[in-house]
Every structure is written in C-alpha cells, then in structure tokens.
Design an enzyme around this catalytic site. Structure first.
Site, PDB file in Angstrom:
ATOM      1  N   TYR A 162       0.845  -1.190   0.000  1.00 45.40           N
ATOM      2  CA  TYR A 162       0.000   0.000   0.000  1.00 45.40           C
ATOM      3  C   TYR A 162       0.886   1.248   0.000  1.00 45.40           C
ATOM      4  CZ  TYR A 162      -3.460  -3.408   1.717  1.00 45.40           C
ATOM      5  OH  TYR A 162      -4.261  -4.505   1.880  1.00 45.40           O
ATOM      6  N   SER A 184     -12.796  -5.519   2.495  1.00 45.02           N
ATOM      7  CA  SER A 184     -13.875  -4.929   1.691  1.00 45.02           C
ATOM      8  C   SER A 184     -15.251  -5.433   2.124  1.00 45.02           C
ATOM      9  CB  SER A 184     -13.660  -5.205   0.196  1.00 45.02           C
ATOM     10  OG  SER A 184     -12.495  -4.587  -0.266  1.00 45.02           O
ATOM     11  N   PRO A 185     -15.546  -5.435   3.426  1.00 41.71           N
ATOM     12  CA  PRO A 185     -16.855  -5.937   3.875  1.00 41.71           C
ATOM     13  C   PRO A 185     -18.007  -5.020   3.489  1.00 41.71           C
ATOM     14  CG  PRO A 185     -15.695  -4.941   5.712  1.00 41.71           C
ATOM     15  CD  PRO A 185     -14.719  -4.982   4.563  1.00 41.71           C
ATOM     16  N   ARG A 227     -16.275  -2.268  -1.137  1.00 46.19           N
ATOM     17  CA  ARG A 227     -15.490  -1.110  -1.574  1.00 46.19           C
ATOM     18  C   ARG A 227     -16.304   0.179  -1.491  1.00 46.19           C
ATOM     19  NH1 ARG A 227     -11.457  -4.239  -3.161  1.00 46.19           N
ATOM     20  NH2 ARG A 227     -11.916  -6.140  -4.299  1.00 46.19           N
ATOM     21  N   PHE A 246     -19.577   0.485  -1.864  1.00 41.97           N
ATOM     22  CA  PHE A 246     -20.844   0.487  -2.604  1.00 41.97           C
ATOM     23  C   PHE A 246     -22.031   0.164  -1.707  1.00 41.97           C
ATOM     24  CE2 PHE A 246     -24.112  -1.053  -5.497  1.00 41.97           C
ATOM     25  CZ  PHE A 246     -24.043  -0.127  -6.531  1.00 41.97           C
ATOM     26  N   GLY A 304     -24.351   2.778   0.121  1.00 44.54           N
ATOM     27  CA  GLY A 304     -25.299   3.623  -0.592  1.00 44.54           C
ATOM     28  C   GLY A 304     -24.731   4.960  -1.007  1.00 44.54           C
TER      29      GLY A 304
END
Length: 322
Positions: free
Chosen positions: A57, A211-212, A215, A217, A220
C-alpha cells in the site's frame, strides 16, 4: 466494543477492525479526509484494535503512517501487515494504484519484506503477518517456510494468508499453523463463506474479511459516483454504470432493513458479516472519523433471523470482482 478471539488461543480484538489501505492506496485522494493518525487513534480508542496494513500500500507509505500513528499505543493493538505483492508502476516511475499488484513469494523477497515492514512500522515484532497472495511460480511451502523462520526468530507472532484456496491452506498448514485467513467477503462477495470460512472454523483460525462494505458500494454512497482516474474503482467491473445500476437493488434491500433498526446501510452490511461466525473480524477501511464511528456502531447491532435470511437471499452482484 465487544471483543472476539481472533484465533484459538489468540488475542482478543475488537469485533470490527480497521483496514488502512485506502489512506494511501487504491482509492485516490479525498479532500474531505481526516488526518490518518486521527482516524487510527480514534479506532484504537473505540476498541477497533485489529489494525491492518501492507507493504504494497503506497507502496511502503501506509506502513509508515500506521507506525507513526501507533507510536505510544503499540501495546493496545494487534498489528497486522502483509508481504508478497509488488506494485505496478507508470512509465515515469510513479506507482500505479489502478492496476492489481502481482505476487512475489520468493523466499529471498519474503525475508526482505518482513525486515522492511518491521523497520517502517518501527516495531520489534509484528503480531500477525500475512502472505498477501500465493505466488503461482513459488511453492506455497517455500513462502510459508520463511514466515515460520520469522516466528522462530521472534520477528512475527503469528502467520496469516490472504486469498488462499482450501488446497493451498492445507499445504500452508502442513508447514506451520495458519492463525488467520484474509479474504474478500461481504453481501456482494460470498465465495469464501462456503469454502475458506469452514476451513478456518475447523482449524481454529480467524477469518478476516476485507472490503466488507463492497469497496464502499454497500453504504449507498455511490449511487451516482464518478471516480477519479487514480481510483481503481473507475475500472472495477462492478462499478461500471450498467452493473452499478443493477447492483443498486442490493443496496436498496440493505437500506430497507437498516431503516427498521434506525441504523445505516453500512452498519447492517457489517452486522451481516459479523453474524457469519464468532471468529470473523471484518476490517472496513475509511479516511473519515465520522465513518469510522458509524462502522464501530455495527458491533452492537444484532440482526433478526428473518433479516439475516433476507440478506442471505439477495442476488449475486453484476460484474466480476476484478
């Protein structure tokens, strides 16, 4: 925050941890971001004590910022990092976060990676060190063998792996006990819940979903999002307009359930992940203290069996994972 034992005889950590990747990698810049040190510090105060980073990262800068943020608080956290991935670069020599890093599990690289992480994090040992991805060119046993040597040397306390198949997990386990497995898992990525998670339960290993929130989305927040060129979601299949529109049906269902609990979609999505097992510790990432506090609130949300079943029945998302 309630705690969970990450693996058999392992440390007690907050039920929700913190993934630090987005603070310096993959998601571009955010003018509304808070100081990473403030976000990490607040996470520790809230009891989100599993702090997750990686050498890729940045590359390398994320470990440095995590190390600085934890100065003076090292003993309050379970510190996890990873090695075994290399970043891609633009022609001008700058890192390219929009391209998926590639694996390098060579023993010589892994030895250098472990020592580099210790130096950048400014710590004497790493609590949980993951092989970030299996390298198809290198036998899993060779890469894990280096990590086992590092355990014996006192450089790392426990070994984890990320995105391994069950067959690869069995091979790794034969070299050294695997304490935790990190894989993508959420309401729109469930592949590992029927394969990796049962393996973890059978072997006393923790399962750490990254990514629970899909990412971001599933919160909302991206109903009509346009991502910057340096945000890898701009090229991610599930965020392409035709797929994102279809995937909003998943978000609508999560938001409907959230309204009945006076909760947010993010909290319901995280509560569903937490309900998958007692040794499941998701690591949502954020660059904002307010979002961090929202995520932390999911640890106190218990969904009814009917709501869990309704979420289980949601359709698969449109678009591939990568």
């Amino acid at each position: 925050m309630d705690t969970r034992t990450l693996w058999s005889d392992g440390p007690a950590v907050g039920a929700i941890g913190l993934g630090c990747m987005g603070m310096s990698w993959a998601y571009g810049t955010d003018p509304n971001s808070d100081d990473p040190a403030a976000v990490i510090g607040r996470a520790v105060t809230l009891g989100m004590t599993l702090i997750d980073t990686s050498d890729v990262y940045g590359p390398f800068t994320n470990e440095e910022l995590v190390g600085k943020a934890l100065a003076g608080r090292r003993d309050e956290v379970t510190l996890a990092t990873k090695g075994g991935l290399l970043a891609n670069f633009h022609d001008d020599g700058t890192p390219d976060p929009t391209r998926i890093p590639y694996p390098d599990g060579r023993p010589e690289h892994m030895r250098e990676a472990i020592d580099g992480s210790l130096r950048r994090l400014a710590v004497e040992h790493i609590d949980l060190y993951y092989l970030h991805r299996p390298d198809p060119k290198i036998p899993v046993e060779e890469s894990i063998g280096v990590l086992a040597d590092a355990v014996r040397a006192g450089k790392i306390r426990a070994i984890g792996v990320s995105e391994f198949s069950v067959e690869q997990l069995d091979r790794a386990q034969a070299v050294h006990p695997i304490s935790a497995v990190q894989s993508e898992a959420s309401l729109w990525t469930r592949d590992h819940l029927s394969t990796t998670l049962p393996w973890c339960e059978a072997h006393g290993a923790g399962f750490v979903p990254f990514s629970p929130l899909g990412r971001g989305f599933l919160t909302g927040a991206y109903r009509a999002a346009a991502f910057a060129p340096d945000d890898f979601r701009a090229r991610n299949p599930r965020f392409r307009p035709e797929n994102a529109t279809a995937n909003l049906a998943i978000v609508d269902a999560v938001e409907a359930i959230a309204a009945t609990y006076d909760a947010t979609a993010a909290q319901v999505a995280l509560a569903w992940v937490l309900a998958q097992g007692e040794h499941v510790v998701p690591i949502p990432g954020t660059r904002r203290v307010a979002r961090l506090e929202e995520n932390a609130g999911a640890a106190g949300l218990t969904l009814s069996p009917a709501d869990l079943a309704a979420l289980d029945a949601l359709p698969a998302p449109a678009g591939a994972r990568y």
